[in-house]
Every structure is written in structure tokens, then in C-alpha cells.
Design a protein around this motif. Structure first.
Motif, PDB file in Angstrom:
ATOM      1  N   ASN A  86       6.143   0.744  -9.198  1.00  0.00           N
ATOM      2  CA  ASN A  86       6.261  -0.228  -8.114  1.00  0.00           C
ATOM      3  C   ASN A  86       4.984  -0.156  -7.270  1.00  0.00           C
ATOM      4  OD1 ASN A  86       9.019  -0.911  -8.782  1.00  0.00           O
ATOM      5  ND2 ASN A  86       9.607   1.047  -7.881  1.00  0.00           N
ATOM      6  N   ILE A  87       4.392  -1.320  -7.011  1.00  0.00           N
ATOM      7  CA  ILE A  87       3.157  -1.381  -6.231  1.00  0.00           C
ATOM      8  C   ILE A  87       3.386  -2.254  -5.001  1.00  0.00           C
ATOM      9  CG2 ILE A  87       0.720  -2.007  -6.221  1.00  0.00           C
ATOM     10  CD1 ILE A  87       0.692  -1.682  -9.238  1.00  0.00           C
ATOM     11  N   PHE A  88       3.036  -1.729  -3.831  1.00  0.00           N
ATOM     12  CA  PHE A  88       3.125  -2.473  -2.573  1.00  0.00           C
ATOM     13  C   PHE A  88       1.748  -2.429  -1.905  1.00  0.00           C
ATOM     14  CE2 PHE A  88       7.271  -0.649  -3.456  1.00  0.00           C
ATOM     15  CZ  PHE A  88       8.129  -1.724  -3.278  1.00  0.00           C
ATOM     16  N   THR A  89       1.135  -3.597  -1.704  1.00  0.00           N
ATOM     17  CA  THR A  89      -0.186  -3.647  -1.085  1.00  0.00           C
ATOM     18  C   THR A  89      -0.180  -4.640   0.065  1.00  0.00           C
ATOM     19  OG1 THR A  89      -0.932  -5.321  -2.674  1.00  0.00           O
ATOM     20  CG2 THR A  89      -1.370  -3.027  -3.225  1.00  0.00           C
ATOM     21  N   ASP A  90      -0.809  -4.250   1.175  1.00  0.00           N
ATOM     22  CA  ASP A  90      -0.943  -5.148   2.325  1.00  0.00           C
ATOM     23  C   ASP A  90      -2.030  -6.189   2.090  1.00  0.00           C
ATOM     24  OD1 ASP A  90       1.079  -4.029   3.740  1.00  0.00           O
ATOM     25  OD2 ASP A  90      -0.191  -2.902   5.130  1.00  0.00           O
ATOM     26  N   SER A  91      -3.213  -5.715   1.717  1.00  0.00           N
ATOM     27  CA  SER A  91      -4.338  -6.624   1.530  1.00  0.00           C
ATOM     28  C   SER A  91      -5.381  -5.948   0.655  1.00  0.00           C
ATOM     29  CB  SER A  91      -4.943  -7.022   2.880  1.00  0.00           C
ATOM     30  OG  SER A  91      -5.474  -5.881   3.532  1.00  0.00           O
ATOM     31  N   GLY A  92      -6.261  -6.756   0.104  1.00  0.00           N
ATOM     32  CA  GLY A  92      -7.313  -6.231  -0.747  1.00  0.00           C
ATOM     33  C   GLY A  92      -7.083  -6.629  -2.195  1.00  0.00           C
ATOM     34  N   SER A 133      -0.401   0.755  -0.523  1.00  0.00           N
ATOM     35  CA  SER A 133      -1.669   0.623   0.183  1.00  0.00           C
ATOM     36  C   SER A 133      -1.406  -0.181   1.447  1.00  0.00           C
ATOM     37  CB  SER A 133      -2.707  -0.079  -0.705  1.00  0.00           C
ATOM     38  OG  SER A 133      -3.892  -0.330   0.016  1.00  0.00           O
ATOM     39  N   GLU A 134      -1.600   0.451   2.591  1.00  0.00           N
ATOM     40  CA  GLU A 134      -1.309  -0.222   3.853  1.00  0.00           C
ATOM     41  C   GLU A 134      -2.243   0.278   4.939  1.00  0.00           C
ATOM     42  OE1 GLU A 134       2.776   0.657   4.525  1.00  0.00           O
ATOM     43  OE2 GLU A 134       2.493   2.817   4.556  1.00  0.00           O
ATOM     44  N   MET A 135      -2.346  -0.509   6.005  1.00  0.00           N
ATOM     45  CA  MET A 135      -3.197  -0.156   7.122  1.00  0.00           C
ATOM     46  C   MET A 135      -2.369  -0.016   8.386  1.00  0.00           C
ATOM     47  SD  MET A 135      -6.520  -2.560   6.446  1.00  0.00           S
ATOM     48  CE  MET A 135      -5.492  -4.004   6.186  1.00  0.00           C
ATOM     49  N   ASN A 136      -2.625   1.041   9.125  1.00  0.00           N
ATOM     50  CA  ASN A 136      -1.926   1.302  10.378  1.00  0.00           C
ATOM     51  C   ASN A 136      -2.918   1.116  11.515  1.00  0.00           C
ATOM     52  OD1 ASN A 136      -0.041   2.116  12.287  1.00  0.00           O
ATOM     53  ND2 ASN A 136      -0.412   4.299  11.941  1.00  0.00           N
ATOM     54  N   THR A 137      -3.261  -0.148  11.781  1.00  0.00           N
ATOM     55  CA  THR A 137      -4.273  -0.444  12.789  1.00  0.00           C
ATOM     56  C   THR A 137      -3.763  -1.477  13.771  1.00  0.00           C
ATOM     57  OG1 THR A 137      -5.251  -2.185  11.416  1.00  0.00           O
ATOM     58  CG2 THR A 137      -6.144   0.040  11.178  1.00  0.00           C
ATOM     59  N   ASP A 138      -4.283  -1.414  14.997  1.00  0.00           N
ATOM     60  CA  ASP A 138      -3.963  -2.412  16.007  1.00  0.00           C
ATOM     61  C   ASP A 138      -4.817  -3.651  15.781  1.00  0.00           C
ATOM     62  OD1 ASP A 138      -2.164  -0.686  17.238  1.00  0.00           O
ATOM     63  OD2 ASP A 138      -3.753   0.188  18.505  1.00  0.00           O
ATOM     64  N   ILE A 139      -4.347  -4.778  16.329  1.00  0.00           N
ATOM     65  CA  ILE A 139      -5.125  -6.012  16.252  1.00  0.00           C
ATOM     66  C   ILE A 139      -6.366  -5.872  17.136  1.00  0.00           C
ATOM     67  CG2 ILE A 139      -5.120  -8.478  16.748  1.00  0.00           C
ATOM     68  CD1 ILE A 139      -2.137  -8.483  16.198  1.00  0.00           C
ATOM     69  N   GLY A 140      -7.502  -6.252  16.603  1.00  0.00           N
ATOM     70  CA  GLY A 140      -8.742  -6.138  17.341  1.00  0.00           C
ATOM     71  C   GLY A 140      -9.915  -6.376  16.417  1.00  0.00           C
ATOM     72  N   PHE A 141     -11.086  -5.969  16.861  1.00  0.00           N
ATOM     73  CA  PHE A 141     -12.274  -6.171  16.042  1.00  0.00           C
ATOM     74  C   PHE A 141     -12.364  -5.035  15.032  1.00  0.00           C
ATOM     75  CE2 PHE A 141     -16.871  -5.770  15.189  1.00  0.00           C
ATOM     76  CZ  PHE A 141     -17.068  -7.024  14.634  1.00  0.00           C
ATOM     77  N   ASN A 142     -11.741  -5.217  13.880  1.00  0.00           N
ATOM     78  CA  ASN A 142     -11.845  -4.228  12.824  1.00  0.00           C
ATOM     79  C   ASN A 142     -11.963  -4.938  11.484  1.00  0.00           C
ATOM     80  OD1 ASN A 142      -9.077  -4.841  11.923  1.00  0.00           O
ATOM     81  ND2 ASN A 142      -8.447  -3.719  13.755  1.00  0.00           N
ATOM     82  N   TYR A 143     -12.409  -4.188  10.507  1.00  0.00           N
ATOM     83  CA  TYR A 143     -12.675  -4.770   9.198  1.00  0.00           C
ATOM     84  C   TYR A 143     -12.292  -3.751   8.143  1.00  0.00           C
ATOM     85  CZ  TYR A 143     -15.562  -5.929   5.102  1.00  0.00           C
ATOM     86  OH  TYR A 143     -16.005  -6.177   3.827  1.00  0.00           O
ATOM     87  N   VAL A 144     -11.498  -4.196   7.163  1.00  0.00           N
ATOM     88  CA  VAL A 144     -11.149  -3.338   6.035  1.00  0.00           C
ATOM     89  C   VAL A 144     -11.172  -4.173   4.762  1.00  0.00           C
ATOM     90  CG1 VAL A 144      -9.419  -1.843   4.969  1.00  0.00           C
ATOM     91  CG2 VAL A 144      -9.685  -1.831   7.441  1.00  0.00           C
TER      92      VAL A 144
END
Length: 254
Positions: free
Chosen positions: A49-55, A99-110
Motif C-alpha cells: 500500500n502506497i500513500f503519497t501527499d505530493s511528488g 510519504s507526507e509533509m508535516n509543515t505549516d502553510i507559508g513560504f516553503n518548497y518541497v
């Protein structure tokens, strides 16, 4: 094409991390580069099972593989490495890759690209947020739930079900298609097989050299069907030009 906690399970063999700064364009945007690797023995695994947020996600089947191997290429700005979570765990007879990101909304890039090598016969169920998907040389069942991004399947022999919100779908040399549900984006199928249902909201559709029955419900977009060894049923065609030829079974349009 586009998309850790340290793995907690027993099957972790290697985790490699390297960081390097670089610049992008003339705006001198400093981006951190990181590579990670995860492995899990596949001996007792019955499905992945694969779960990805983005990328972007690349899945390759290997008939000789004895492990599930994951390589992550990560570029990020203003994001802590610990907030980019990539895990590979065994859960009973299944394996789960997240694959997931635990980041706040703002100026970030992944920007993440995951390359996954699996035993070719391993069934795969994928739930994807955004980013392109490329899957090849697989013989197990494939199930895809995708929000956005292009999907490419090549050389697959297992049953295939796709539910896609947006993005193009390209399928070549796939012998057991069952279901394609697509809200928007073009669909291109070549050298395919299986009794397949296609539900398409918008976008053009091309089907060439298909073995099996094809049942289509299409809301808008042009349609080309050329050479089908089976029956073709078009239940709904909302608009667009249509070209159908070389149907060896019955052809019905409602």
C-alpha cells in the motif's frame, strides 16, 4: 514529471541521508538536497500500500527482487528534514509506504521523487495526492486513486483499476484493464487487453489495438477507437468528434 520519520519496522536495512545546498535560477533560492533509502524484505509480503501527499512516484517491477527498495530524492526550502516523513513498514502480511509533509502553510518548497523497486508480482494499491505516476513491469493487481498528475502504465499484466481526478492517462502494453474513471485529462491506450469500463468526464480518448470488450461513458472530448478484438459499447457521448473502426465484435452506440 513531478513529487522520515525513521522507519520503525523490522525490515529496515539501510537509510542514507546526504544534504547539500544549491541555488535555483537567478533569484538565488537556496534549496537543500537530500537522499534517503529504505528497504524491507518482501518474503512474506502479500501486497504493498502506497500513500503519497505530493511528488513524483516511479514504481518498477523486478522479477528477481527479494526486497522492496525505496529511493527518495528530495529538494526543499524552509522545511526541516524531520518534517518530511517517509516510512516503509510491515503490517501483518502487507507493507505500507507513506510519504507526507508535516509543515505549516507559508513560504516553503518541497519536491520529492520516490523510486520504488518491488517484486514484479506484488499487488499494489496507491493513493496519491499530486504528482506524476509511472509504473512499469508489474504483473500483480494495480489499484490507483489519484487527485492530480499524469499517470503512465507500461508493460503490466495484472488487473488494473484507476480512479483519477485530473491529469492525462497513458497505458501501453497492459493486458488486464478493468476500470478507468477520469474526471479530466486525456486517455491514451495502446496494445491493451481486458474487459474494461471507461467513465470519462472531459478530455480526448484514443484506444488502439485492444483485446477485450470496451464499455464507455464519455461526457466531452474527441474519441478515436481503432482495432478492438471484442465488443464496443458507447453508452454516452456528450460531445466531440468520434472515429471508430476495425471492431471485430459488436459496436453499439446509445
Amino acid at each position: 514529471m513531478k513529487q522520515m520519520k525513521q522507519w520503525i519496522g523490522v525490515g529496515l536495512i539501510a537509510v542514507g541521508i546526504s544534504l547539500a545546498g544549491c541555488t535555483i535560477s537567478n533569484n538565488v533560492i537556496k534549496v537543500e538536497e537530500e537522499k534517503r533509502q529504505l528497504e524491507l524484505p518482501a518474503e512474506s509480503i502479500e501486497a504493498l500500500n502506497i500513500f503519497t501527499d505530493s511528488g513524483d512516484l516511479i514504481v518498477k517491477g523486478d522479477e528477481k527482487a527479494t526486497v522492496i527498495h525505496v529511493e527518495a530524492d528530495i529538494q526543499s526550502k524552509n522545511v526541516k528534514p524531520e518534517d518530511i516523513i517517509i516510512t516503509l513498514e510491515k503490517d501483518g502480511n502487507n507493507a505500507t509506504l507513506r510519504s507526507e509533509m508535516n509543515t505549516d502553510i507559508g513560504f516553503n518548497y518541497v519536491d520529492i521523487t520516490l523510486t520504488v523497486t518491488v517484486p514484479a508480482q506484488l499487488p499494489i494499491a496507491l493513493t496519491d495526492g499530486s504528482g506524476d505516476i509511472d509504473m512499469t513491469n508489474l504483473t500483480g493487481k494495480i489499484t490507483i486513486e489519484d487527485d492530480s498528475g499524469d499517470i503512465r502504465l507500461t508493460n503490466t499484466n495484472g488487473e488494473v483499476e484507476i480512479r483519477d481526478q485530473s491529469g492525462d492517462i497513458l497505458i501501453k502494453d497492459a493486458s488486464a484493464l478493468k476500470l478507468i474513471e477520469d474526471d479530466s485529462g486525456d486517455i491514451f491506450m495502446e496494445n491493451t487487453g481486458g474487459n474494461v469500463e471507461i467513465h470519462d468526464q472531459s478530455g480526448d480518448m484514443v484506444i488502439r489495438n485492444h483485446k477485450g470488450d470496451v464499455k464507455i461513458s464519455d461526457q466531452s472530448g474527441d474519441m478515436v477507437i481503432d482495432t478492438v478484438e471484442g465488443n464496443v459499447l458507447i453508452e454516452n457521448d456528450g460531445g466531440g468528434e468520434r472515429a471508430v473502426q476495425n471492431i471485430k465484435g459488436s459496436y453499439t452506440s446509445k
